[in-house]
Enzyme design. Structure first.
Site, PDB file in Angstrom:
ATOM      1  N   GLU A  29      33.868  46.294  61.400  1.00 36.89           N
ATOM      2  CA  GLU A  29      35.198  45.993  61.910  1.00 36.89           C
ATOM      3  C   GLU A  29      35.166  44.658  62.638  1.00 36.89           C
ATOM      4  OE1 GLU A  29      36.909  49.136  64.183  1.00 36.89           O
ATOM      5  OE2 GLU A  29      38.812  48.066  64.451  1.00 36.89           O
ATOM      6  N   GLY A  30      36.081  43.833  62.278  1.00 37.24           N
ATOM      7  CA  GLY A  30      36.135  42.522  62.925  1.00 37.24           C
ATOM      8  C   GLY A  30      37.481  42.287  63.560  1.00 37.24           C
TER       9      GLY A  30
ATOM     10  N   ASP B  36      36.598  29.370  62.342  1.00 36.20           N
ATOM     11  CA  ASP B  36      35.914  30.627  62.666  1.00 36.20           C
ATOM     12  C   ASP B  36      34.487  30.661  62.109  1.00 36.20           C
ATOM     13  OD1 ASP B  36      35.929  33.034  63.913  1.00 36.20           O
ATOM     14  OD2 ASP B  36      36.893  34.136  62.267  1.00 36.20           O
TER      15      ASP B  36
ATOM     16  N   PHE C  58      40.091  40.973  62.411  1.00 34.64           N
ATOM     17  CA  PHE C  58      41.263  41.182  61.561  1.00 34.64           C
ATOM     18  C   PHE C  58      41.508  42.655  61.238  1.00 34.64           C
ATOM     19  CE2 PHE C  58      40.007  36.837  60.724  1.00 34.64           C
ATOM     20  CZ  PHE C  58      41.210  36.161  60.788  1.00 34.64           C
ATOM     21  N   GLY C  59      40.475  43.443  61.400  1.00 32.76           N
ATOM     22  CA  GLY C  59      40.601  44.863  61.076  1.00 32.76           C
ATOM     23  C   GLY C  59      39.315  45.380  60.458  1.00 32.76           C
ATOM     24  N   ARG C  60      39.439  46.576  59.831  1.00 35.79           N
ATOM     25  CA  ARG C  60      38.245  47.206  59.243  1.00 35.79           C
ATOM     26  C   ARG C  60      37.996  46.698  57.816  1.00 35.79           C
ATOM     27  NH1 ARG C  60      38.690  53.499  61.199  1.00 35.79           N
ATOM     28  NH2 ARG C  60      38.312  53.048  63.396  1.00 35.79           N
TER      29      ARG C  60
HETATM   30  N1  LIG Z   1      33.121  40.198  51.235  1.00 36.71           N
HETATM   31  C1  LIG Z   1      32.305  40.967  51.952  1.00 36.71           C
HETATM   32  N2  LIG Z   1      31.247  41.516  51.375  1.00 36.71           N
HETATM   33  C2  LIG Z   1      30.413  42.297  52.084  1.00 36.71           C
HETATM   34  N3  LIG Z   1      30.557  42.546  53.375  1.00 36.71           N
HETATM   35  C3  LIG Z   1      31.606  42.011  54.017  1.00 36.71           C
HETATM   36  C4  LIG Z   1      32.521  41.192  53.337  1.00 36.71           C
HETATM   37  N4  LIG Z   1      33.448  40.784  54.225  1.00 36.71           N
HETATM   38  C5  LIG Z   1      33.120  41.325  55.397  1.00 36.71           C
HETATM   39  N5  LIG Z   1      32.026  42.066  55.292  1.00 36.71           N
HETATM   40  C6  LIG Z   1      31.353  42.800  56.354  1.00 36.71           C
HETATM   41  O1  LIG Z   1      32.313  43.557  57.013  1.00 36.71           O
HETATM   42  C7  LIG Z   1      32.086  43.539  58.389  1.00 36.71           C
HETATM   43  C8  LIG Z   1      33.336  43.121  59.111  1.00 36.71           C
HETATM   44  O2  LIG Z   1      33.623  41.821  58.733  1.00 36.71           O
HETATM   45  P1  LIG Z   1      34.728  40.906  59.404  1.00 36.71           P
HETATM   46  O3  LIG Z   1      34.669  39.624  58.756  1.00 36.71           O
HETATM   47  O4  LIG Z   1      36.021  41.617  59.365  1.00 36.71           O
HETATM   48  O5  LIG Z   1      34.283  40.901  60.876  1.00 36.71           O
HETATM   49  P2  LIG Z   1      33.343  39.898  61.637  1.00 36.71           P
HETATM   50  O6  LIG Z   1      33.047  38.770  60.797  1.00 36.71           O
HETATM   51  O7  LIG Z   1      32.217  40.695  62.156  1.00 36.71           O
HETATM   52  O8  LIG Z   1      34.272  39.436  62.834  1.00 36.71           O
HETATM   53  P3  LIG Z   1      35.527  38.485  62.777  1.00 36.71           P
HETATM   54  O9  LIG Z   1      36.609  39.215  62.107  1.00 36.71           O
HETATM   55  O10 LIG Z   1      35.822  38.258  64.188  1.00 36.71           O
HETATM   56  O11 LIG Z   1      35.143  37.283  62.049  1.00 36.71           O
HETATM   57  C9  LIG Z   1      30.917  42.660  58.638  1.00 36.71           C
HETATM   58  O12 LIG Z   1      29.754  43.417  58.787  1.00 36.71           O
HETATM   59  C10 LIG Z   1      30.795  41.872  57.418  1.00 36.71           C
HETATM   60  O13 LIG Z   1      29.462  41.563  57.121  1.00 36.71           O
END
Ligand SMILES: Nc1ncnc2c1ncn2[C@@H]1O[C@H](COP(=O)(O)OP(=O)(O)OP(=O)(O)O)[C@@H](O)[C@H]1O
Length: 642
Positions: free
Chosen positions: A74-75, A193, A77-79
């Protein structure tokens, strides 16, 4: 431009695209970015964005109803859920946007389409989206290897720590993705970002940036609560101008890139609250070390176990410290960072990165900084900058001067080598000319002997009748109409004949010198003018070499050579006087002078074919005439003898 970079070009199959390059330092395979797939966004304006629309049911099926076991994380933007598209079997990451950031359907679609247009091998590809009811979901290609953050800080015990070259390759790939956003897209996209958790790696450690272009879809855009939580997340990566509330630019991304580089080098988190206060902020901790090159090795991640070249480390730190400049304008262009990293990420046999060519960068500050960090006596760029700022007036000229100095050193070395080559060529020529002189001398002495014999024989034949003598004279005139000296020689004494032969040889010899050198000079001039028509770079190099030679060797300058040649030619125009013998003796000395001065000219226009020019043909012509004349002389002598 990208095609000029050294990339990792081993061919791989689609299914198993592992890098076949075997390298001890490179246990993680690396896939070359399919550069040709990169298109300028403007060029694709008319093309339909390759983005699919999904209904909510499709994505629910793909993610097993958004079950916990499919949750990737979860980041801000959401899950994010891992899913498999039923229609194609493709693995995807489904990002369910937080409802706090609800956008209107049209607004959302517009944002999605603009993101879908951004296509680069180092960017996570947007596959499609869903805008059913109040649901807003984005579907991305699934990147299997986790994020850079996972690999640097959350490694499983079974995993080997990433080696140096893999780290540099990840940095290079990330720089390529960023360069695409900054330089290949119009208008440029500011990432905003960039951080270790947004650099995803596939199974081969090939980096892909995610969450680019999502800025306008941020939850609570304009909502201070959610904005502050995002800022908290990116804290440690944000450029100083962001904290100051100034406008963000592409250089703000360069700063964030510098933080990621620092993480790769040190293995330390951008912000680590578990560390002592003075070490919690990575950039603040690193700044004093940037000013003390001796401490660079201590800065490196202990997990690397010093398995990197000193030069590689120095240059990586130099790039990092440049990216982390307080002033955005002092930071390098990401394109220059990318070029530098293309060299630092190359696997070499000795593990020492290839020197970066001086002309590779758009901004010269990068080449200056890297050159300084190429040796052990390094000066961090931050100090360099301070110095340059102090000497504000002369800074530019100083750095230019330094670059010039480097270039001059390289040229000096080249010229030294070329001079050595020429010296050996010249000494061979000298030997050749000495041999031919000796040959000439022995011929002359043989002729002298023959003449002496002829003279004795003539004395014995003094009783010959005048009519017979006249016949012989007539005969000799018919046979040798061209040789005036020969025609009269039948009635001349032996000493006169000897003098005549000597004169012929001397004239031929001096003509040989005159022709060969004046035409060789023409050759040089011809080569000079043809060089002038070459491309600009060659022209610059040649003229540089020429300037260099003139400065270095005023005695042997082309002008002097030309003057000497002219004076020789001029001497030959005069009739032979009593001093001629002495002058001819000097010819050899002059010849050596010319050779030595010529060697300077030839060091600039060195050409193996030089001896095959027009000068050479004149040379052969003179030789042939000389030999003809000698034969005629001999025939004449023998006819006299008869
Ligand atoms: N395209 C993808 N393929 C595999 N894993 C992904 C992908 N996109 C995101 N993730 C995984 O999902 C999780 C959440 O990602 P997300 O990008 O939403 O959050 P974040 O990068 O941790 O924080 P933020 O949203 O603040 O950048 C992370 O562990 C990320 O590695």
């Amino acid at each position: 431009m990208m095609n000029c970079f050294p990339c990792f070009t081993s061919q791989k199959s689609k299914n198993s695209p592992r890098n076949n390059e075997s390298n001890d330092n490179d246990e993680h395979g690396f896939r070359p970015p399919p550069v040709a797939a990169t298109k300028h966004v403007e060029e694709r304006e008319t093309e339909q964005a390759p983005v699919k629309t999904f209904n909510f049911r499709e994505l629910a099926t793909a993610t097993k109803n958004f079950r916990q076991e499919t949750l990737l994380g979860e980041g801000g933007f959401g899950r994010v859920y891992k899913g498999t598209l039923q229609s194609t079997g493709q693995l995807v990451a489904v990002k369910q946007l937080d409802k706090h950031g609800m956008h209107g359907n049209k607004e959302f679609q517009a944002e999605v389409l603009s993101i879908a247009k951004l296509e680069h091998p180092n960017l996570v590809k947007l596959v499609g989206y869903c805008a059913d009811g109040d649901q807003r979901l984005l579907v991305f290609e699934y990147v299997s290897g986790g994020s850079l953050q996972d690999h640097l800080y959350e490694q499983k015990a079974s995993q080997k720590p990433m080696d140096w070259i893999t780290r540099m390759k990840i940095a290079f790939g990330a720089a390529q993705g960023l360069d695409y956003l900054h330089d290949k897209v119009n208008p440029p996209v500011i990432y905003r970002d960039l951080k270790a958790s947004n650099i995803l790696l596939d199974d081969e450690f090939y980096p892909k940036l995610c969450d680019f272009g999502l800025h306008n879809l941020e939850p609570g855009t304009g909502d201070s609560l959610f904005l502050s939580s995002r800022v908290m997340d990116t804290y440690g990566y944000s450029a100083p101008e962001y904290t100051r509330g100034d406008e963000l630019t592409v250089k703000s991304d360069v700063y964030s890139f510098g933080v990621v580089m620092l993480e790769l080098i040190t293995g330390r988190r951008a912000v680590d609250t578990t560390k002592p206060t003075e070490e919690q902020n990575l950039v603040a901790w690193a700044q004093p070390i940037f000013r003390d090159p001796k401490r660079y090795p201590d800065m490196a991640d202990p997990l690397l176990k010093k398995n990197f070249s000193e030069r590689g480390l120095n240059q990586a730190v130099a790039i990092t410290s440049m990216c982390l400049q307080e002033e955005p304008t002092a930071r390098p262009l990401i394109s220059d960072v990318m070029v530098a990293l293309s060299f630092l990420s190359m696997s070499t046999e000795d593990g020492i990165p290839t020197a970066v060519p001086i002309l590779s960068f758009r901004d010269k500050s990068m080449s200056i900084a890297l050159r300084r960090h190429g040796s052990c006596s390094v000066t961090p760029f931050s100090l360099l900058k301070e110095d340059e700022d102090k000497a504000s007036v002369s800074s530019d000229s100083d750095s230019e001067h330094e670059e010039e100095e480097e270039a001059v050193k390289e040229k000096e070395e080249e010229i030294r080598k070329s001079m050595k080559k020429q010296e050996s060529k010249v000494s061979m020529k000298k030997q050749e000319s000495r041999l031919s002189m000796k040959k000439q001398e022995s011929r002359v002495s043989m002729k002298k002997q023959e003449e002496a014999k002829t003279a004795t024989y003539k004395d014995d034949e003094s009783s010959d009748s005048d009519s017979e003598k006249g016949k012989k004279e007539e005969h000799s005139q018919v046979e040798k109409p061209r040789s005036s000296s020969s025609s009269s020689s039948s009635s001349d004494s032996g000493s006169e004949k000897r003098r005549s032969i000597d004169e012929t040889n001397a004239t031929a010899q001096s003509l040989k010198i005159k022709y060969s050198y004046s035409s060789e000079e023409e050759d040089n001039n011809e080569r000079l003018s043809s060089k002038n028509s070459c491309d600009e770079e060659e022209e610059e190099e040649e003229s540089f070499s020429l300037r260099f030679d003139i400065e270095r060797d005023p005695v042997g300058s082309p002008g002097n050579t030309s003057r000497r040649i002219n004076s020789l030619a001029h001497d030959d125009d005069h009739d032979h006087t009593d001093d001629e013998e002495e002058e001819e003796k000097n010819h050899e000395t002059q010849l050596e002078h010319i050779h030595s001065s010529k060697s300077v000219v030839q060091s600039v226009y060195s050409d193996d074919d030089a001896s095959e020019g027009s000068g050479s043909s004149s040379f052969h012509q003179i030789e042939a005439e000389e030999e003809e004349e000698e034969e005629e002389e001999e025939e004449h002598i023998s006819s006299d003898h008869d």
